[in-house]
Scaffold this motif. Structure first.
Motif, PDB file in Angstrom:
ATOM      1  N   GLY A 217      -5.659  -5.010  -5.308  1.00  0.00           N
ATOM      2  CA  GLY A 217      -5.639  -4.271  -6.560  1.00  0.00           C
ATOM      3  C   GLY A 217      -4.278  -4.343  -7.229  1.00  0.00           C
ATOM      4  O   GLY A 217      -4.173  -4.408  -8.462  1.00  0.00           O
ATOM      5  N   ASP A 218      -3.210  -4.338  -6.427  1.00  0.00           N
ATOM      6  CA  ASP A 218      -1.863  -4.437  -6.980  1.00  0.00           C
ATOM      7  C   ASP A 218      -1.636  -5.784  -7.646  1.00  0.00           C
ATOM      8  O   ASP A 218      -1.030  -5.861  -8.722  1.00  0.00           O
ATOM      9  N   THR A 219      -2.090  -6.864  -7.018  1.00  0.00           N
ATOM     10  CA  THR A 219      -1.858  -8.186  -7.615  1.00  0.00           C
ATOM     11  C   THR A 219      -2.700  -8.380  -8.876  1.00  0.00           C
ATOM     12  O   THR A 219      -2.308  -9.131  -9.775  1.00  0.00           O
ATOM     13  N   ILE A 220      -3.838  -7.700  -8.951  1.00  0.00           N
ATOM     14  CA  ILE A 220      -4.630  -7.738 -10.181  1.00  0.00           C
ATOM     15  C   ILE A 220      -3.828  -7.114 -11.323  1.00  0.00           C
ATOM     16  O   ILE A 220      -3.748  -7.661 -12.429  1.00  0.00           O
ATOM     17  N   GLY A 221      -3.217  -5.957 -11.046  1.00  0.00           N
ATOM     18  CA  GLY A 221      -2.358  -5.342 -12.049  1.00  0.00           C
ATOM     19  C   GLY A 221      -1.171  -6.222 -12.400  1.00  0.00           C
ATOM     20  O   GLY A 221      -0.794  -6.347 -13.567  1.00  0.00           O
ATOM     21  N   ALA A 222      -0.588  -6.863 -11.383  1.00  0.00           N
ATOM     22  CA  ALA A 222       0.552  -7.757 -11.618  1.00  0.00           C
ATOM     23  C   ALA A 222       0.145  -8.946 -12.478  1.00  0.00           C
ATOM     24  O   ALA A 222       0.916  -9.398 -13.337  1.00  0.00           O
ATOM     25  N   SER A 223      -1.067  -9.456 -12.265  1.00  0.00           N
ATOM     26  CA  SER A 223      -1.521 -10.603 -13.061  1.00  0.00           C
ATOM     27  C   SER A 223      -1.625 -10.239 -14.536  1.00  0.00           C
ATOM     28  O   SER A 223      -1.336 -11.063 -15.415  1.00  0.00           O
ATOM     29  N   ILE A 224      -2.026  -9.006 -14.834  1.00  0.00           N
ATOM     30  CA  ILE A 224      -2.093  -8.548 -16.221  1.00  0.00           C
ATOM     31  C   ILE A 224      -0.697  -8.523 -16.832  1.00  0.00           C
ATOM     32  O   ILE A 224      -0.467  -9.044 -17.932  1.00  0.00           O
ATOM     33  N   GLU A 225       0.256  -7.920 -16.112  1.00  0.00           N
ATOM     34  CA  GLU A 225       1.609  -7.805 -16.647  1.00  0.00           C
ATOM     35  C   GLU A 225       2.255  -9.172 -16.840  1.00  0.00           C
ATOM     36  O   GLU A 225       2.904  -9.430 -17.863  1.00  0.00           O
ATOM     37  N   LEU A 226       2.102 -10.060 -15.878  1.00  0.00           N
ATOM     38  CA  LEU A 226       2.684 -11.393 -15.998  1.00  0.00           C
ATOM     39  C   LEU A 226       2.057 -12.171 -17.151  1.00  0.00           C
ATOM     40  O   LEU A 226       2.750 -12.865 -17.906  1.00  0.00           O
ATOM     41  N   ALA A 227       0.743 -12.045 -17.290  1.00  0.00           N
ATOM     42  CA  ALA A 227       0.051 -12.737 -18.384  1.00  0.00           C
ATOM     43  C   ALA A 227       0.481 -12.184 -19.735  1.00  0.00           C
ATOM     44  O   ALA A 227       0.609 -12.940 -20.714  1.00  0.00           O
ATOM     45  N   GLU A 228       0.722 -10.884 -19.814  1.00  0.00           N
ATOM     46  CA  GLU A 228       1.165 -10.301 -21.079  1.00  0.00           C
ATOM     47  C   GLU A 228       2.571 -10.764 -21.441  1.00  0.00           C
ATOM     48  O   GLU A 228       2.853 -11.059 -22.612  1.00  0.00           O
ATOM     49  N   ILE A 229       3.466 -10.836 -20.468  1.00  0.00           N
ATOM     50  CA  ILE A 229       4.817 -11.333 -20.735  1.00  0.00           C
ATOM     51  C   ILE A 229       4.758 -12.774 -21.239  1.00  0.00           C
ATOM     52  O   ILE A 229       5.408 -13.136 -22.232  1.00  0.00           O
ATOM     53  N   LEU A 230       3.987 -13.606 -20.554  1.00  0.00           N
ATOM     54  CA  LEU A 230       3.832 -14.993 -20.984  1.00  0.00           C
ATOM     55  C   LEU A 230       3.241 -15.068 -22.387  1.00  0.00           C
ATOM     56  O   LEU A 230       3.671 -15.886 -23.218  1.00  0.00           O
ATOM     57  N   SER A 231       2.286 -14.213 -22.681  1.00  0.00           N
ATOM     58  CA  SER A 231       1.645 -14.215 -23.999  1.00  0.00           C
ATOM     59  C   SER A 231       2.623 -13.809 -25.094  1.00  0.00           C
ATOM     60  O   SER A 231       2.624 -14.388 -26.186  1.00  0.00           O
TER      61      SER A 231
ATOM     62  N   ARG B  59       0.828  -1.215   0.000  1.00  0.00           N
ATOM     63  CA  ARG B  59       0.000   0.000   0.000  1.00  0.00           C
ATOM     64  C   ARG B  59       0.854   1.253   0.000  1.00  0.00           C
ATOM     65  O   ARG B  59       0.406   2.316  -0.451  1.00  0.00           O
ATOM     66  N   ASP B  60       2.098   1.153   0.475  1.00  0.00           N
ATOM     67  CA  ASP B  60       2.997   2.302   0.544  1.00  0.00           C
ATOM     68  C   ASP B  60       3.324   2.784  -0.874  1.00  0.00           C
ATOM     69  O   ASP B  60       3.689   1.995  -1.740  1.00  0.00           O
ATOM     70  N   SER B  61       3.213   4.070  -1.109  1.00  0.00           N
ATOM     71  CA  SER B  61       3.468   4.622  -2.438  1.00  0.00           C
ATOM     72  C   SER B  61       4.956   4.674  -2.774  1.00  0.00           C
ATOM     73  O   SER B  61       5.327   4.860  -3.937  1.00  0.00           O
ATOM     74  N   THR B  62       5.825   4.492  -1.774  1.00  0.00           N
ATOM     75  CA  THR B  62       7.257   4.512  -2.017  1.00  0.00           C
ATOM     76  C   THR B  62       7.686   3.244  -2.744  1.00  0.00           C
ATOM     77  O   THR B  62       7.325   2.135  -2.351  1.00  0.00           O
ATOM     78  N   LEU B  63       8.478   3.394  -3.792  1.00  0.00           N
ATOM     79  CA  LEU B  63       8.929   2.255  -4.583  1.00  0.00           C
ATOM     80  C   LEU B  63      10.258   1.750  -4.041  1.00  0.00           C
ATOM     81  O   LEU B  63      11.206   2.509  -3.890  1.00  0.00           O
ATOM     82  N   GLY B  64      10.309   0.441  -3.746  1.00  0.00           N
ATOM     83  CA  GLY B  64      11.518  -0.165  -3.218  1.00  0.00           C
ATOM     84  C   GLY B  64      12.351  -0.818  -4.306  1.00  0.00           C
ATOM     85  O   GLY B  64      11.996  -0.827  -5.483  1.00  0.00           O
ATOM     86  N   THR B  65      13.466  -1.423  -3.867  1.00  0.00           N
ATOM     87  CA  THR B  65      14.396  -2.050  -4.812  1.00  0.00           C
ATOM     88  C   THR B  65      13.724  -3.159  -5.613  1.00  0.00           C
ATOM     89  O   THR B  65      13.878  -3.249  -6.841  1.00  0.00           O
ATOM     90  N   ASN B  66      12.982  -4.037  -4.935  1.00  0.00           N
ATOM     91  CA  ASN B  66      12.321  -5.140  -5.630  1.00  0.00           C
ATOM     92  C   ASN B  66      11.305  -4.632  -6.654  1.00  0.00           C
ATOM     93  O   ASN B  66      11.151  -5.215  -7.726  1.00  0.00           O
ATOM     94  N   GLY B  67      10.635  -3.551  -6.306  1.00  0.00           N
ATOM     95  CA  GLY B  67       9.672  -2.972  -7.225  1.00  0.00           C
ATOM     96  C   GLY B  67      10.339  -2.406  -8.461  1.00  0.00           C
ATOM     97  O   GLY B  67       9.839  -2.570  -9.586  1.00  0.00           O
ATOM     98  N   VAL B  68      11.477  -1.736  -8.274  1.00  0.00           N
ATOM     99  CA  VAL B  68      12.217  -1.181  -9.418  1.00  0.00           C
ATOM    100  C   VAL B  68      12.687  -2.308 -10.330  1.00  0.00           C
ATOM    101  O   VAL B  68      12.576  -2.223 -11.566  1.00  0.00           O
ATOM    102  N   ILE B  69      13.210  -3.383  -9.740  1.00  0.00           N
ATOM    103  CA  ILE B  69      13.686  -4.520 -10.533  1.00  0.00           C
ATOM    104  C   ILE B  69      12.540  -5.128 -11.335  1.00  0.00           C
ATOM    105  O   ILE B  69      12.679  -5.418 -12.531  1.00  0.00           O
ATOM    106  N   ALA B  70      11.398  -5.326 -10.677  1.00  0.00           N
ATOM    107  CA  ALA B  70      10.237  -5.905 -11.361  1.00  0.00           C
ATOM    108  C   ALA B  70       9.773  -5.004 -12.495  1.00  0.00           C
ATOM    109  O   ALA B  70       9.407  -5.477 -13.582  1.00  0.00           O
ATOM    110  N   LEU B  71       9.780  -3.709 -12.252  1.00  0.00           N
ATOM    111  CA  LEU B  71       9.351  -2.732 -13.256  1.00  0.00           C
ATOM    112  C   LEU B  71      10.262  -2.773 -14.489  1.00  0.00           C
ATOM    113  O   LEU B  71       9.795  -2.871 -15.626  1.00  0.00           O
TER     114      LEU B  71
END
Length: 258
Positions: free
Chosen positions: A232-246, A102-114
């Motif tokens: 809500g975040d994992t819903i967005g993540a599911s879209i991105e992961l599904a698109e990469i797989l696609s 929920r924290d709006s601050t982006l951490g290292t893991n988030g930057v890597i995933a992005l």
């Protein structure tokens, strides 16, 4: 129609000057339109890809189209995968992971995933041969948003608070199946338009459709174990992961089957 307009307004940055009340009924009904919303979101990226691929190079076209796809959604889903990575890879308690997400601050893991998400899309799209790349630009948002409906239907919201969780918890199998049927129809149409042999079209459509659904469903089950549900975040993540797989599957299909 109101449900469709609401989903376009919620999931994209298209300026539609129509006010639709954000209600649970409209939200849940709108889920069946998700594949169409994905295709509409993909059209500007597809146009950019076509022009750049014709006038410049495949790599430039891939880069510009990925940027356009991000622009159309306002980076909404990328924010989801970044926050999800920050939470899950913190390896803290369930409550602490949800706080981190929920924290709006982006951490290292988030930057890597992005960075990895954008990089993988660019690389995979650049490698798709012939007209398969343009097809991928249009098809992957359809598949990603179909996966979203299954992710939402397979688990309850992880947080015990009012808000979007009230709407997500009303999602069920009927909405996911309706979205899947629409997605299948859109894929059949696209494959035919891109010149795929008629006897291969249904099988290829299923080959493209099933893996993102399986990924989104499996991801939801994993999150039930780690977080107690989805967000809500994992819903967005599911879209991105599904698109990469696609993108990856389309690369293989266009190279070895079509």
């Amino acid at each position: 129609m109101k449900a469709l307009i609401l989903m376009i307004q919620f999931m994209t940055r298209f300026p539609i000057p129509i006010t639709v009340e954000f209600t649970a009924t409209h939200f849940v009904q709108g889920m069946k339109w998700m594949p169409l919303v994905g295709m509409l979101a993909a059209l500007p990226g597809a146009l950019i890809f076509f022009l750049a691929d014709t006038c410049l190079s495949r790599e430039t076209a891939a880069l510009f189209s990925v940027i356009m796809l991000i622009t159309v959604t306002g980076g909404l889903h990328l924010d989801g995968i970044a926050d999800t990575a920050d939470g899950l890879f913190s390896y803290r308690s369930r409550e602490r992971m949800l706080e981190i997400m929920r924290d709006s601050t982006l951490g290292t893991n988030g930057v890597i995933a992005l960075v990895l998400t954008i990089f993988l899309k660019f690389v995979l799209l650049s490698q798709i041969t012939g007209q398969g790349a343009l097809f991928a630009v249009i098809a992957t948002p359809i598949l990603g948003r179909t996966a979203l409906t299954w992710h939402s239907a397979c688990a309850r919201y992880a947080r015990d608070v009012r808000g979007i969780g009230d709407y997500v918890n009303q999602m069920g199998l009927s909405q996911a199946l309706a979205a899947t049927a629409l997605s299948f129809a859109l894929l059949l149409l696209l494959l035919a338009l891109f010149g795929v042999s008629a006897n291969l079209v249904p099988a290829v459509a299923m080959l493209l459709l099933l893996p993102p659904i399986a990924l989104a469903t499996g991801f939801a089950q994993y999150l039930k174990y780690r977080l107690g549900g989805i967000t809500g975040d994992t819903i967005g993540a599911s879209i991105e992961l599904a698109e990469i797989l696609s993108f990856f599957i389309i690369t293989l299909v266009w190279r070895y089957i079509l």
